[in-house]
Structures are given as C-alpha cells and as structure tokens.
Design an enzyme around this catalytic site. Sequence first.
Site, PDB file in Angstrom:
ATOM      1  N   ASN A   1       0.814  -1.216   0.000  1.00  9.65           N
ATOM      2  CA  ASN A   1       0.000   0.000   0.000  1.00  9.65           C
ATOM      3  C   ASN A   1       0.849   1.270   0.000  1.00  9.65           C
ATOM      4  O   ASN A   1       2.081   1.226   0.051  1.00  9.65           O
ATOM      5  CB  ASN A   1      -0.970  -0.009   1.188  1.00  9.65           C
ATOM      6  CG  ASN A   1      -0.226   0.027   2.515  1.00  9.65           C
ATOM      7  OD1 ASN A   1       0.901   0.516   2.599  1.00  9.65           O
ATOM      8  ND2 ASN A   1      -0.851  -0.494   3.553  1.00  9.65           N
TER       9      ASN A   1
ATOM     10  N   CYS B   1      -8.008  -2.513  -6.337  1.00  2.68           N
ATOM     11  CA  CYS B   1      -7.216  -2.635  -5.119  1.00  2.68           C
ATOM     12  C   CYS B   1      -8.182  -2.278  -4.001  1.00  2.68           C
ATOM     13  O   CYS B   1      -9.225  -2.923  -3.893  1.00  2.68           O
ATOM     14  CB  CYS B   1      -5.995  -1.718  -5.165  1.00  2.68           C
ATOM     15  SG  CYS B   1      -6.309  -0.059  -5.775  1.00  2.68           S
TER      16      CYS B   1
ATOM     17  N   TRP C   1      -7.681   3.641  -7.044  1.00  2.00           N
ATOM     18  CA  TRP C   1      -7.117   4.816  -7.703  1.00  2.00           C
ATOM     19  C   TRP C   1      -5.595   4.887  -7.602  1.00  2.00           C
ATOM     20  O   TRP C   1      -5.005   5.819  -8.130  1.00  2.00           O
ATOM     21  CB  TRP C   1      -7.785   6.097  -7.212  1.00  2.00           C
ATOM     22  CG  TRP C   1      -7.828   6.284  -5.711  1.00  2.00           C
ATOM     23  CD1 TRP C   1      -6.871   5.943  -4.817  1.00  2.00           C
ATOM     24  CD2 TRP C   1      -8.898   6.858  -4.963  1.00  2.00           C
ATOM     25  NE1 TRP C   1      -7.262   6.273  -3.562  1.00  2.00           N
ATOM     26  CE2 TRP C   1      -8.516   6.852  -3.609  1.00  2.00           C
ATOM     27  CE3 TRP C   1     -10.145   7.404  -5.303  1.00  2.00           C
ATOM     28  CZ2 TRP C   1      -9.341   7.344  -2.590  1.00  2.00           C
ATOM     29  CZ3 TRP C   1     -10.952   7.908  -4.289  1.00  2.00           C
ATOM     30  CH2 TRP C   1     -10.545   7.869  -2.936  1.00  2.00           C
TER      31      TRP C   1
END
Lengths: 651, 489
Positions: A267, A330, A334
């Site tokens: 992430n 995800c 974005w």
Amino acid sequence: VENVRLLDRLSSRRAVLGTLYLTATHVIFVENGSETRKETWVLHSQISSIEKQATTATGCPLLIRCKNFQVIQLVIPQERDCHDVYISLIRLARPVKYEELYCFSFNPKLDKEEREQGWKLVDLNGEYNRMGVPNNYWQISDVNRDYGVCDSYPTEVYVPKSATAHVIVGSSKFRSRRRFPALSYYCKGNNASICRSSQPLSGFSARCLEDEQMLQAIRKANPGSDFIYVVDTRPKLNAMANRAAGKGYENEDNYSNIKFQFIGIENIHVMRNSLQKMLEVCELKSPSMSDFLWGLENSGWLKHIKAIMDAGIFIAKAVAEEGVSVLVHCSDGWDRTAQVCSVASLLLDPYYRTMKGFMVLIEKDWISFGHKFNHRYGNLDGDPKEISPVIDQFIECVWQLMEQFPCAFEFNERFLIHIQHHIYSCQFGNFLCNSQKERRELKIQERTYSLWAHLWKNRADYLNPLYRSDHRQTQGTLHPQIAPCNFLYKFWSGMYNRFEKGLHPRQSVTDYLMAVKEETQQLEEELEVLQQRLANLQKSQSGDNKVKSKQQDRSKQSGLYTSNNSLANTPQEYSNDLKSFPSRSPSQGDEEDSALILTQDNLKSSDPDLSANSDQESGVEDLSCRSPSGGGCLPSEDSGKDSDEAVFLAG
Amino acid sequence: RFVGSLGTIVIKCKDLRIIQLDIPGMEECLNIASSIEALSTLDSVTLMYPFFYRPMFEVVEDGWCSFLLEQEFEFLSSMTNEWRLSCVNKEFSVCPSYPPVVIVPKSVDDEALRKVALFRHGGRFPVLSYFHKKNGMVMMRSSQPLTGTNGRRCKEDEKLINATLRSGRRGFIIDTRPLNVAQQARAKGGGFEQEVHYPQWRRIHKCIERFNILQESFIKLVEACNDQSHNMDRWLSKLEASNWLTHIKELLTAACLAAQCIDREGASVLVHGSEGTDSTLQVTSLAQIILDPRCRTIRGFESLVVREWLQAGHPFQQRCAQSAYSNSKQKWEAPVFLLFLECVWQIHRQFPCSFEFNEQFLIMLFEHAYASQFGTFLGNNEHERAKLKLPQKTMSLWSWVNRLEELGRFQNPLYEANSLVIWPSVAPQSLQLWEGVFLRWNRPSKFLEEAEEERINIIKYNKELQAKVNVLRRQLAEMEMNEEVQGNP
C-alpha cells in the site's frame, strides 16, 4: 539574504557564495562574483522538507529537500535570517488554497486560443474511439453525468452495453467510494478488455446481485471467452483484513465464471517509506558499494517496482494471449489499479509508447479516473500520510521498460523526468486536485495552461533517436523478462540522483544521436537544394546568356544559404544546435521551465569555450575545473579519494 | 567443465555459458563425458588447440610483431630523452617474468639494475609504464622491495626511482595492499619503502583484493546470475554478498588516484603490490585508459594489453585456467584480467563516445584470455612463450582481430576522438553490473542488438549523406567556376 553559501553535497570544500531571494513563487540563489552569476531556481511547490540544522561557527545551515530529488544545502550567516527564511519557506511551501499555486500566476504569454488549443491536445473521447468503442459491446453511460453516482469518476464512462443504469448504480453501491467497474482499455483485436473498479463491500458474506450482473456483463462483452480474471492488486493479507471493515474481495462462489487472483503490491504507506529509505541511501556522503547495495535492497524499492511490473505483465498476457478480459481493483481503485492498468496498456498497445499516446495514457488512467494528485503529491498542505510516490513508480516502470526495449518508445528519459517534475511543480493545471469534478469546479482549463501542450511544443527535445515507427520493436505487445537473472531492474540514478551530475555518464548517447539526426536532416535538406541547383545550372548552361545571369543571381543568393549551411556541417555549429535549447533563459518570456532549464544549462554548457564535441566532454572539463591546483587538493568527485588525501597529507 | 548425470551432460563453459546435452544411452553418455573431461583438462600446453589451429584467413600482418617495445620506445623518444632501452634481461636471467627489453631511466646502468632486481620480489625492478606527455610525469611499476623485518635498503633502488623525479619534486608510491598487509609481508622477506630511505616519496596504501578472494567473489556472482528465481531481494543480497562491485569500485578508485597524482598533482608515481603481476598491472593499465587517449583506440588498447599484461608478465595461464565453474580449488586462479576489462567497460559506459572499440571487443578479449585458438594468451610470461616457441608455432590473436573484416564488429559507431583526460565517477550509483558478460547467456539480447544496429544505421546514413553533399558541393563549385569563366571571358 546576502552572503549565503550554497554547499556542494559531495564536498564541503566546494561552496559558492551568493544571495538568496525568496519570491512569491520561487527560491532563487544567485552566485556572487563569477561573471555568469549562475542562478538556481526552486519552485516553492517542489519543496518537500526544510530542515534547520545546528548552528556552527560559519553560520546556520538550512537543508532543503525537493520533490524532484534535488537537495540544497545553504549556510546563512545570521541565525535570525536563517530562522526568518525557514519560517517563510515553511509557509510558502505549504499553500492551503489552490489559488496560491504557481499555475494560477504562471503565464507563458499565450493567448486564449492557444491555451484552449493546448487543452484540446489530449482528447479522451478520441482515444476511446481509437480503441474501437463504442461498438456492439460497449457504450458510453451517462449515469455519472453530474457526478451523481461517483464523484471521483469522470462524467463519461464506458460500460458493457448489457449493463443497465440500474445494474451500474446497484453495483456502485456495493463498491468502495462507489467506484463501479468501468472500461480502461479495450483490445480491438480480440474483444478482451481491462476494466477497473474499487473493492467490493463484501465483508464476510455480503453479496450484491447487481454487482454480480455487472461482472457478468463484462464477461459477455467478450464473447470469445467464458470467464474473466478478477485481479486484486493487494497482498492477500491486506484484502482479508479489509473484510472486517465490511470491504474485501470477490468470492468466486458468488460470481459465475470469474478467476480470482491476488497480486501483492504493497500500500501507499509502505511505498512512501520505501522511497524514503532509498533516498537516504542516495544521500549517503560516500557510501561503499555494499552500503549502497544493502540500502537498496533494504528499501525494497526495486522489489515494489517489480511487483507492479509483474502485475502489468500478468494482465497484458491475459488480454493479448488468452483473450480474457480482466477486472482490476485494489482498495479504492485509484492507486495500484491506476499503476497496473497503465503498465498493462503500455505493454499491449504501441500507441501508448509514443509521446502523444503516453500523454493520453496518463490522462486516461490517472487524471480522469480520479487519482488523487493533490493528496499523493502534497500540492496543498495536507495529511502527510496521504503522500506517496504512486505515479513516480509508474514512471520508473516505464524507464525500466525503456532499458529493456531501447527502440520501443518514441520518447526518451528526459520526457519522463520532466513529467515527474511537473507533477510536483504545479506550474501547469493538469495535475491539480483529486478528481475531474474538483477540476471543473475550479475552472482549471480556463485559468491555467496544459503541460501536454508545452511538452508537445518542445517535442524535439524528448525524442528517442532510436525510435522508428516502422521498427519491429515498436510493433505489438511487449514481452518483458521477469527474473532478475534475465533482466536487471536497475537503480535509476538519472531520476533519484538527478541533480548530482557527477554521478551520471559524462557523455550522453541519446544527445549525441539526436545531434547526429538533426544534422542528418539538415544534410537531407541541403542535398535537395544542391541537386536542384545542379539541375538548374546544367539547364542554364545550355540556355542563353540572359537566363544565365539570372541564374547567377539566384545562385549567389542560395550560395549565401549554403555557406551558412556548410558551417552547420562543422562540429562547431552542431554544438550550438545542442545548446539552443538550454539557452532559453527565463528572461525570454519562456519562464515556464526555469528550474529545469537551469539544470540543463548546468548539465550542458559548463564551459561555453569548448568547441564542438565539448558538449560531450563538458563533464570532463567541468571536473578538471573543479579542483583548485594548489594545496595538494585532489578533485574530489569521489570521497574515497578524499580519505587518501588525508593519508598523504598526514603521512 | 561439466557435470554428468543420467544421460544428460551439462557443459559449463569458461565464458559462463551452460550447455545441456541429452544423450540417449547411458554408456555413450559416460564415454562422451569422460572424453570431454579428458580433453578439457590437458596437462601439456603444447597439446592445446592453438598448436593445431590452422587459420582460414590470410594473414596480412603478423600480430606477434605488431606491438614491439622498440616501437613504443621510439614514440617515447619523440617526447623525452631521459629514458633508455635496457637489454639486461635478454636471457631472462635478471627477472624471469620480464620481457627481454625494458625501459629504464637513462642515468641508471645495467649493473645497477641487476642489484635492484635482487632487492625486489621476483626480480621485478621498477620500469617505465607510462609517460604523461602533458607534464612529463611518469608512472612506473615494480614488485615489493625485499626490506624484510630488519629494514634492508638498497642504494641503487633508491637512486633508480629518484632518477625519475624532477629536482625538488615529490613522487607517490601507490602500494595496492593495505598498510597492515604490507607490514605483515615483512615477516616473509617482503615489505615496503620506508620514509627515511625514500624521503622524496609519499606512500599511499590502497586495498585491492587478490587471488582466492577475487575468485570466490567471481564464483558467487556467477552463481547469483544463474539463479532463476524471480525474487528481487534475493538477487540484490546475492549481488551484494558477492562483493564483485566492491572490487570494481576499489580498483577504479586506485586507478583514478594514480591518474590524479600524475595529471593533477604533477607528480611521478610508482605502483606495486607484492609480486607486481596482478593488482599493479590493473592499476597502471586503467590509469592509462583514463589519461591517454591513445589507449582508447583499438590498436592502442591492444598495445596496452600487450605491454601491461602480456609482456609485463601477468600469469595468464595460471589465472585464467578454469573460470567460474571450477569444482577444484585452484590456488592460482583469479579473474584479475576480467576485473580490468570490466573496469574499462565501466569507464566506457560513462564515456560512450570516447572509445574506438565497443563492448564486444572487451568481451572478445575476455573469451580469448580464457580459451582461444590463438597463442597470444598462452604461457605465464614472455620467457615461457619464448620457450614454447609460440610466435613460430601458433597464430597471434592480433593477426586475426586487426583484419578489416573483423575490425568492423568491434568498432564503436559513436567514437569521436577525445584528447582529454576522462575522469570516471566511482560512486556506487555510477557502477553497474556488466550484463554483457554476466547475463550474456540469460538475457534476451535481441532488443539490445537491434538498438545497436539502429545506432550504427543512424550514423552510417549521416556519413553517407555527408559524403554525397560534399560531392555535390564540389561539383557545384566547379560548375560555378566554369560559369564565371564563361560569363566573363
């Protein structure tokens, strides 16, 4: 502030004295003394951090780190001045309103029409038409007309024809931030497509009929295949953790004919820290080889780049070889989704490897689908935890591909570096805000200029001399190697040590070939002129005297022309050609690129006296100028040698 | 090199290639395997391929005579007259690893040289390696002085190296070993120059690794490069653990230092390690690449390899016997020459337009140093080569390379003579793994080759156009002349 010293990072002995100016938009450092009065310009929006260090006998050091990886070290004699500069910079570097950003005051002296033309250069509707939609399977949906369904999506979205408005709205309610599945790339050849969305709000057991129908519709839009891939780009653990918050991933049992796949890209927080670690390695004063390699490994940066690339390769393979459509998501769809979709598109479609196509790609997958530029790149003062080098990673993926396929891209490394620079510079309106909706509200297109037009105008500087549109490498899908032993993912010093010229190759093959190509073009033109004149002359020799005298007049004129041109064939002139672009100085009303141009200046013309090939050699000359001749002082681009010097001074 | 198992023979080559052959029939397979084994580990040099190789091309120029020290000396004489050719080693009696002729200061006679030879390891007394035309400074090389624990000295040695200094100037001695290693060497009779006896010289110690450490590093690196796993972390940590790039960095740094002393400090330099046949030669030859534009041409580089490696007595046969896949620990094996070539490549990468040759040329030299149909890299020094009668019995690599047909493949299309000193960056960010050698058999090279082809085409087309334009210009000028003559009779 006067008498400020600008330190060279690699050697404390080399510092220049000058004056520091703060303007509304830039930090400017002007060197004293030297005739050229070299200037360093830094946009406030490029400043990423300012650090005041402990005062020493010589003054108060100030360290400015920039988002384009420039590091500036200043020493200000008076502590009070230093504090003032520090406080003002902190304020200036963190604007709170969009209106404070440079693009609203920046004026490249173009009239209204030219500005509008500039914004029209990249046309997404045209792009979808190029891909071959709308067609029998896909259509534009107007459900999001007033951003009523999803405020981070564009107004015009392509969806399968069989998906009704009811299905879309229903599906959007089952997706994070209502980002429903929409078309990103359509492959004309086999009807396979890449769609994108956010995660489903499935929790542990929730399901949504409309969402299931939506995926079904995507599959039906590709009659050649009886299933679709659903690619979750997150690591499995993260996705599972999301289920507890009522989010999560698709359950293969609930959806008919999907194949679900995790990819495992970390992430934004992991990526931010990784970059941070890598930059620390770049900043080390004189790292040993193993410090550097260890630091690089430890940062994990290249691992992350590879993960993104692997995901792109997986999707490109599914689309091109298996003819299967893919839905990518995800969490919010974005960041990682944008990275992966654009890498896959780039691999699949040669168009995106052209200069124009690359602009279109960023416009499509990043700008229009609501990549949060403002948050990720900290244009306005905001939550530092939102900042992350998401698009930087995509840009690096492109560079790694360029290393592997040197002839496949129309543009060169400089193009990528300048795009990265302007994503942070806020000099152009393209990357402002977090979504299309916000940009429309701010009337960006009426109040600012487009970067794409600026790059397009200077496209000659960004061409890859090895690119030919008819070359084999430019056709079709790229199949990159994935194992490190087959292809090395390299540290990109051109980007992350961009301002440390000493580290880069001193002669640029690209620049050399560009100059040769330019000369070739001149030669072609001259050849034509000469042939013409020869033909004329031959005719005239058989003609009568009158014609002859006229002819002579003309040949005299063109003789002038050729003599100019013949100069162009001596190396002297072609180095001028090369220099013609760095010499666009800010004062010539072409201020837009000042920071960049200055660096090019530094790079390219360290010594204007050197003729001809000096351009390639300037690095050399620059180096030799650096070392003062007296005092047993060795040129110290390498501090390993510095320590030797200590040995032999002490010895 | 090979490992045989159940109908499969894996041949691991010295150029790092791995070939796998599947052979039906167990017995046949074993037979083939043992034949290859036997043939690839010949004991006698004279049974090797160069002695049987018959060239299929016409020899235009005999490479054995292409680079004679006499020619080099002639060139030197055009710049200075302070040096002379000495034949003191004519019978290889003074120093077995030196060539018969060497260049020494004019003021030192052969008798003194003999004495100095006794004071230097292996008889390798200081000789001229490079003369820097710009400021008249020189680089010399030798082996370590045999000072031993009791601090022996040799007046002739001091006189010899002082003879290279201008009055009042200082020189630098670059010892390629760290200080503690040099100190330890005293116990074995070796040592280093003491300040008291060499007051005009400053000694600098560098740390260049040798022998088994290099070989281990080489083996580890090649193993890492053949790791087929897709794991980035593992790759990077293996690369780091091999230490290969660290050696590259150290070596380049030492060479830059030597070049700096000469060009920037205006000082003469003496380079040595222990034997003076490995790290010493790496440093002196790399420094010349940096300083001397001649060495960046094809012929100049060949001449450098001949002078600083072959004639200077780098023991190729010992160092390049097995390459990276050897199972048995070879005491003398070490990729010293490969390291040198890679450093040249690193500089080449930073100055892609300053070298007349291309990467292929360096790779070709790497291959031939390890295995070749030519006799050039056989033997450990000139003495052995003379005993083997190599010039008479084998073909020289240079006879082949320097033919027009071959040269084309090794030319760098971007070359533009650059008369300046080229200072490479030795920062870790600037150094890369030499993929052309280490990933050569793994990476798909098609795209890179296409790029190279494209580069050549761009430049070729440019040159053609230039020629055409020149022809037309001349024609036009002629016609205009005629015109004028006709116009104003």
